[in-house]
Design a protein around this motif. Structure first.
Motif, PDB file in Angstrom:
ATOM      1  N   THR A  58       0.826  -1.212   0.000  1.00 53.55           N
ATOM      2  CA  THR A  58       0.000   0.000   0.000  1.00 53.55           C
ATOM      3  C   THR A  58       0.857   1.257   0.000  1.00 53.55           C
ATOM      4  O   THR A  58       0.581   2.213  -0.740  1.00 53.55           O
ATOM      5  N   LEU A  62       0.914   4.147  -2.860  1.00 58.22           N
ATOM      6  CA  LEU A  62       0.653   5.558  -2.602  1.00 58.22           C
ATOM      7  C   LEU A  62       1.856   6.429  -2.958  1.00 58.22           C
ATOM      8  O   LEU A  62       1.704   7.568  -3.395  1.00 58.22           O
ATOM      9  N   ILE A  86      -5.928  -2.854  -0.560  1.00 60.43           N
ATOM     10  CA  ILE A  86      -5.388  -1.504  -0.399  1.00 60.43           C
ATOM     11  C   ILE A  86      -6.420  -0.533   0.175  1.00 60.43           C
ATOM     12  O   ILE A  86      -6.113   0.218   1.109  1.00 60.43           O
ATOM     13  N   PRO A  87      -7.683  -0.497  -0.326  1.00 56.68           N
ATOM     14  CA  PRO A  87      -8.667   0.385   0.315  1.00 56.68           C
ATOM     15  C   PRO A  87      -8.909   0.038   1.776  1.00 56.68           C
ATOM     16  O   PRO A  87      -9.103   0.931   2.609  1.00 56.68           O
ATOM     17  N   CYS A  90      -5.963   1.372   3.817  1.00 59.74           N
ATOM     18  CA  CYS A  90      -6.003   2.831   3.857  1.00 59.74           C
ATOM     19  C   CYS A  90      -6.999   3.316   4.905  1.00 59.74           C
ATOM     20  O   CYS A  90      -6.727   4.279   5.638  1.00 59.74           O
ATOM     21  N   GLU A  91      -8.130   2.644   4.990  1.00 58.69           N
ATOM     22  CA  GLU A  91      -9.114   2.990   6.011  1.00 58.69           C
ATOM     23  C   GLU A  91      -8.563   2.705   7.402  1.00 58.69           C
ATOM     24  O   GLU A  91      -8.763   3.487   8.340  1.00 58.69           O
ATOM     25  N   ILE A  93      -5.378   2.748   8.267  1.00 55.18           N
ATOM     26  CA  ILE A  93      -4.372   3.777   8.547  1.00 55.18           C
ATOM     27  C   ILE A  93      -5.042   5.072   8.990  1.00 55.18           C
ATOM     28  O   ILE A  93      -4.610   5.722   9.945  1.00 55.18           O
ATOM     29  N   PHE A  94      -6.107   5.434   8.300  1.00 57.87           N
ATOM     30  CA  PHE A  94      -6.817   6.663   8.646  1.00 57.87           C
ATOM     31  C   PHE A  94      -7.355   6.601  10.075  1.00 57.87           C
ATOM     32  O   PHE A  94      -7.186   7.545  10.865  1.00 57.87           O
ATOM     33  N   LEU A 153      -4.491  12.463  -4.378  1.00 66.05           N
ATOM     34  CA  LEU A 153      -4.148  12.420  -2.962  1.00 66.05           C
ATOM     35  C   LEU A 153      -3.656  13.807  -2.578  1.00 66.05           C
ATOM     36  O   LEU A 153      -2.620  14.266  -3.061  1.00 66.05           O
ATOM     37  N   PHE A 168      -8.207  11.885  -0.011  1.00 65.95           N
ATOM     38  CA  PHE A 168      -8.056  11.136  -1.259  1.00 65.95           C
ATOM     39  C   PHE A 168      -9.418  10.843  -1.860  1.00 65.95           C
ATOM     40  O   PHE A 168     -10.378  10.575  -1.133  1.00 65.95           O
TER      41      PHE A 168
END
Length: 214
Positions: A58, A62, A86-87, A90-91, A93-94, A153, A168
């Motif tokens: 990921t 990015l 990957i999505p 990313c969620e 990580i957020f 991004l 993003f």
């Protein structure tokens, strides 16, 4: 081949930052934060992809904007699988970082002036086009001036290159001004929720804050 595989990075620590855009300690700290969320159980058919593999793929995605088809050679993961995981990460990580970095805007401005002789700056903003396969029927909606389909991004960093904010998902056709105006940060600046004073003084100099390109 997209450079070294993620396993080879352990053997060449000096290349870690160049490859993933973050140093090894930061990577390991982020890995520990997302591991509980993204860990999947092994099955009788195959072993699950490890959190380290998922996170490294990921970050490389990015950092470079490479296509999933291109990245499959480095990580030995099918593009279809990368498109699903990957999505999700990313969620993760957020959610892990949304309250991690809290810093007063005045401190950010002081650091910019102290390190870069740039007074009254509360962030350096830039965008990165991330190549995508456009949804069916989207036409030229995601097609940017660089002649490929993308989403953007958007990031804001402090004087030490540390990310303060990111967003993003905006389609690649949008202008720089339009990109900022559609971000949630712009809306929060308008309603005052980031706790940023409209006027103040930093290092003896007065400043004023406005949004939407004013």
């Amino acid at each position: 081949m997209d450079g070294p595989t993620y396993l080879e990075l352990w053997c060449y620590p000096g290349d870690w930052t160049n490859y993933l855009r973050m140093d090894e300690p930061t990577h390991l700290e982020l890995l520990s934060s997302v591991t509980p969320v993204v860990t999947k159980p092994d099955t009788c058919m195959r072993k699950a992809i490890t959190p380290n593999e998922i996170l490294t793929a990921t970050l490389r995605y990015l950092a470079t904007g490479r296509t999933l088809e291109y990245l499959k050679f480095s990580f030995r993961i099918a593009p279809q699988t990368l498109g699903k995981i990957i999505p999700d990460i990313c969620e993760a990580i957020f959610k892990a970082l949304r309250n991690y970095y809290k810093e007063g805007w005045e401190n950010v401005a002081r650091e910019f002036e102290h390190r870069w002789n740039f007074p009254n700056c509360i962030g350096a903003i830039d965008g990165k086009y991330v190549a995508i396969t456009p949804p069916s029927g989207s036409g030229s909606y995601f097609y940017n001036y660089k002649n490929f389909h993308s989403q953007v991004l958007l990031g804001i960093a402090n004087a030490n290159y540390e990310l303060l904010y990111f967003s993003f998902g905006t389609n690649g056709r949008v202008s720089d001004r339009g990109l900022f105006e559609t971000s949630d940060l712009s809306k929060k600046l308008e309603d005052g929720s980031p706790n940023l004073r409209k006027e103040g003084t930093v290092a003896g100099k007065k400043y004023a804050v406005c949004a939407n390109g004013c």
